[in-house]
Write a protein that holds these residues in place. Structure first.
Motif, PDB file in Angstrom:
ATOM      1  N   LEU A   1      28.610  11.621  47.916  1.00  0.00           N
ATOM      2  CA  LEU A   1      29.205  11.163  46.663  1.00  0.00           C
ATOM      3  C   LEU A   1      28.898   9.686  46.425  1.00  0.00           C
ATOM      4  O   LEU A   1      29.081   8.858  47.310  1.00  0.00           O
ATOM      5  CB  LEU A   1      30.726  11.379  46.704  1.00  0.00           C
ATOM      6  N   VAL A   2      28.449   9.368  45.208  1.00  0.00           N
ATOM      7  CA  VAL A   2      28.169   7.988  44.840  1.00  0.00           C
ATOM      8  C   VAL A   2      29.089   7.578  43.691  1.00  0.00           C
ATOM      9  O   VAL A   2      29.114   8.231  42.642  1.00  0.00           O
ATOM     10  CB  VAL A   2      26.702   7.795  44.408  1.00  0.00           C
ATOM     11  N   HIS A   3      29.850   6.510  43.898  1.00  0.00           N
ATOM     12  CA  HIS A   3      30.709   5.944  42.853  1.00  0.00           C
ATOM     13  C   HIS A   3      29.916   4.850  42.134  1.00  0.00           C
ATOM     14  O   HIS A   3      29.569   3.837  42.744  1.00  0.00           O
ATOM     15  CB  HIS A   3      31.980   5.345  43.452  1.00  0.00           C
ATOM     16  N   VAL A   4      29.611   5.061  40.864  1.00  0.00           N
ATOM     17  CA  VAL A   4      28.846   4.082  40.095  1.00  0.00           C
ATOM     18  C   VAL A   4      29.816   3.278  39.231  1.00  0.00           C
ATOM     19  O   VAL A   4      30.478   3.826  38.348  1.00  0.00           O
ATOM     20  CB  VAL A   4      27.795   4.773  39.202  1.00  0.00           C
TER      21      VAL A   4
ATOM     22  N   PRO B   1      30.948   2.129  52.081  1.00  0.00           N
ATOM     23  CA  PRO B   1      29.858   1.150  51.956  1.00  0.00           C
ATOM     24  C   PRO B   1      29.614   0.776  50.498  1.00  0.00           C
ATOM     25  O   PRO B   1      29.716   1.627  49.603  1.00  0.00           O
ATOM     26  CB  PRO B   1      28.650   1.898  52.533  1.00  0.00           C
ATOM     27  N   ILE B   2      29.303  -0.492  50.270  1.00  0.00           N
ATOM     28  CA  ILE B   2      29.059  -0.993  48.916  1.00  0.00           C
ATOM     29  C   ILE B   2      27.616  -1.452  48.780  1.00  0.00           C
ATOM     30  O   ILE B   2      27.118  -2.234  49.591  1.00  0.00           O
ATOM     31  CB  ILE B   2      29.997  -2.166  48.580  1.00  0.00           C
ATOM     32  N   ILE B   3      26.957  -0.942  47.726  1.00  0.00           N
ATOM     33  CA  ILE B   3      25.609  -1.387  47.374  1.00  0.00           C
ATOM     34  C   ILE B   3      25.723  -2.128  46.045  1.00  0.00           C
ATOM     35  O   ILE B   3      26.142  -1.545  45.037  1.00  0.00           O
ATOM     36  CB  ILE B   3      24.643  -0.198  47.208  1.00  0.00           C
ATOM     37  N   PHE B   4      25.387  -3.405  46.048  1.00  0.00           N
ATOM     38  CA  PHE B   4      25.419  -4.165  44.807  1.00  0.00           C
ATOM     39  C   PHE B   4      24.110  -3.967  44.040  1.00  0.00           C
ATOM     40  O   PHE B   4      23.033  -3.932  44.624  1.00  0.00           O
ATOM     41  CB  PHE B   4      25.628  -5.654  45.083  1.00  0.00           C
TER      42      PHE B   4
ATOM     43  N   SER C   1      13.745   0.569  41.706  1.00  0.00           N
ATOM     44  CA  SER C   1      12.965   1.806  41.732  1.00  0.00           C
ATOM     45  C   SER C   1      13.814   2.941  42.303  1.00  0.00           C
ATOM     46  O   SER C   1      14.779   2.714  43.040  1.00  0.00           O
ATOM     47  CB  SER C   1      11.702   1.633  42.577  1.00  0.00           C
ATOM     48  N   LYS C   2      13.422   4.148  41.980  1.00  0.00           N
ATOM     49  CA  LYS C   2      14.120   5.332  42.490  1.00  0.00           C
ATOM     50  C   LYS C   2      14.116   5.341  44.013  1.00  0.00           C
ATOM     51  O   LYS C   2      15.153   5.571  44.644  1.00  0.00           O
ATOM     52  CB  LYS C   2      13.458   6.600  41.945  1.00  0.00           C
ATOM     53  N   ASP C   3      12.956   5.089  44.615  1.00  0.00           N
ATOM     54  CA  ASP C   3      12.843   5.131  46.070  1.00  0.00           C
ATOM     55  C   ASP C   3      13.722   4.082  46.731  1.00  0.00           C
ATOM     56  O   ASP C   3      14.382   4.352  47.750  1.00  0.00           O
ATOM     57  CB  ASP C   3      11.387   4.924  46.500  1.00  0.00           C
ATOM     58  N   GLU C   4      13.737   2.879  46.173  1.00  0.00           N
ATOM     59  CA  GLU C   4      14.546   1.798  46.747  1.00  0.00           C
ATOM     60  C   GLU C   4      16.029   2.142  46.667  1.00  0.00           C
ATOM     61  O   GLU C   4      16.791   1.926  47.624  1.00  0.00           O
ATOM     62  CB  GLU C   4      14.271   0.485  46.012  1.00  0.00           C
ATOM     63  N   LEU C   5      16.444   2.714  45.544  1.00  0.00           N
ATOM     64  CA  LEU C   5      17.845   3.072  45.355  1.00  0.00           C
ATOM     65  C   LEU C   5      18.248   4.202  46.295  1.00  0.00           C
ATOM     66  O   LEU C   5      19.292   4.134  46.959  1.00  0.00           O
ATOM     67  CB  LEU C   5      18.088   3.477  43.901  1.00  0.00           C
ATOM     68  N   VAL C   6      17.421   5.235  46.376  1.00  0.00           N
ATOM     69  CA  VAL C   6      17.730   6.376  47.246  1.00  0.00           C
ATOM     70  C   VAL C   6      17.750   5.949  48.712  1.00  0.00           C
ATOM     71  O   VAL C   6      18.622   6.376  49.481  1.00  0.00           O
ATOM     72  CB  VAL C   6      16.711   7.518  47.020  1.00  0.00           C
ATOM     73  N   ASN C   7      16.812   5.098  49.104  1.00  0.00           N
ATOM     74  CA  ASN C   7      16.788   4.612  50.490  1.00  0.00           C
ATOM     75  C   ASN C   7      18.071   3.849  50.822  1.00  0.00           C
ATOM     76  O   ASN C   7      18.620   3.994  51.923  1.00  0.00           O
ATOM     77  CB  ASN C   7      15.571   3.719  50.723  1.00  0.00           C
ATOM     78  N   ALA C   8      18.534   3.034  49.867  1.00  0.00           N
ATOM     79  CA  ALA C   8      19.759   2.265  50.091  1.00  0.00           C
ATOM     80  C   ALA C   8      20.965   3.199  50.215  1.00  0.00           C
ATOM     81  O   ALA C   8      21.848   2.982  51.054  1.00  0.00           O
ATOM     82  CB  ALA C   8      19.972   1.281  48.945  1.00  0.00           C
ATOM     83  N   ILE C   9      20.995   4.243  49.394  1.00  0.00           N
ATOM     84  CA  ILE C   9      22.111   5.198  49.437  1.00  0.00           C
ATOM     85  C   ILE C   9      22.089   5.989  50.737  1.00  0.00           C
ATOM     86  O   ILE C   9      23.138   6.231  51.351  1.00  0.00           O
ATOM     87  CB  ILE C   9      22.051   6.138  48.219  1.00  0.00           C
TER      88      ILE C   9
ATOM     89  N   ARG D   1      24.329   6.944  56.243  1.00  0.00           N
ATOM     90  CA  ARG D   1      24.285   6.855  57.705  1.00  0.00           C
ATOM     91  C   ARG D   1      25.358   5.894  58.221  1.00  0.00           C
ATOM     92  O   ARG D   1      26.016   6.175  59.231  1.00  0.00           O
ATOM     93  CB  ARG D   1      22.896   6.394  58.165  1.00  0.00           C
ATOM     94  N   ARG D   2      25.544   4.786  57.516  1.00  0.00           N
ATOM     95  CA  ARG D   2      26.549   3.821  57.949  1.00  0.00           C
ATOM     96  C   ARG D   2      27.938   4.436  57.844  1.00  0.00           C
ATOM     97  O   ARG D   2      28.768   4.257  58.748  1.00  0.00           O
ATOM     98  CB  ARG D   2      26.468   2.561  57.088  1.00  0.00           C
TER      99      ARG D   2
END
Length: 210
Positions: free
Chosen positions: A8-11, A80-83, A110-118, A123-124
């Motif tokens: 789940l991603v909270h935007v 976890p928070i991604i800014f 980019s899509k890849d950068e965002l998905v990798n961060a998520i 994992r965290r």
């Protein structure tokens, strides 16, 4: 990835077009998405306790993303928070990361950068949950120690020998040896080193004995 098990991603972003675009992108990648127009709306919602992360804009109407991060930290939130921001700078990103942010990305991303961060946030989250579960299990074991065993435990992990503990407590060395064996069994420690590690995880070492 099934709907029930999807991460789940909270935007949280006050720009409707950004929320919509990110939501559609993440849904297409197999994630579940909840959107919020402000940090206040997020705090007012009942957030489910499940694997998730927060994708958070920095500059929003009302209080900022950094202020929301501070409030969540005060509430002992482990999400976890991604800014994600178009107006970030080095000092801002350093502040966010020092406060425990998972990542600090710049728009457009980019899509890849965002998905990798998520995925890294996923994992965290799981690692934190495993660590919390392990700590809770250690606390349960510790709660099964008798009052005297707790005293002996504190002394053992500080490096005192059985005869030293016996002298200080006014017991026989044989009694201390039996109590030490019981402690090892109850704490499920196979060695002195493992017992010291458990004591460190429980926060016993470095504290004064009661």
């Amino acid at each position: 990835m099934s709907t029930e098990s999807a991460f789940l991603v909270h935007v949280i972003d006050d720009d409707t077009s950004v929320r919509t675009a990110i939501s559609l992108l993440l849904l297409a990648c197999g994630y579940r998405v909840f959107t919020y127009e402000s940090g206040t709306q997020f705090l007012e919602c009942s957030v489910p306790d499940e694997p998730s992360c927060i994708l958070l804009d920095v500059n929003m109407l009302g209080f900022s993303g950094l202020q929301l991060q501070e409030q969540l930290k005060a509430k002992n939130s482990h999400i976890p928070i991604i800014f994600l921001t178009a107006y970030g700078d080095i000092s801002m990103s350093v502040r966010a990361m020092k406060a425990g942010a998972e990542n600090f990305l710049s728009k457009p991303v980019s899509k890849d950068e965002l998905v990798n961060a998520i995925e890294e946030a996923n994992r965290r989250y799981m690692n934190v949950q495993i660590a919390r579960s392990n700590l809770n299990e250690l606390r349960l074991r510790y709660d099964h120690l008798t009052e005297r065993e707790i005293t002996v435990f504190h002394m053992v992990v500080r490096g005192l020998l059985n005869k030293q503990i016996a002298f200080q407590l006014g017991n026989s060395e044989r009694t201390i040896k039996a109590q030490r064996s019981s402690i090892m069994e109850k704490m499920q420690a196979n060695s002195f080193a493992e017992l010291v590690l458990i004591a460190t995880q429980l926060g016993i070492l470095g504290t004064e004995m009661n």
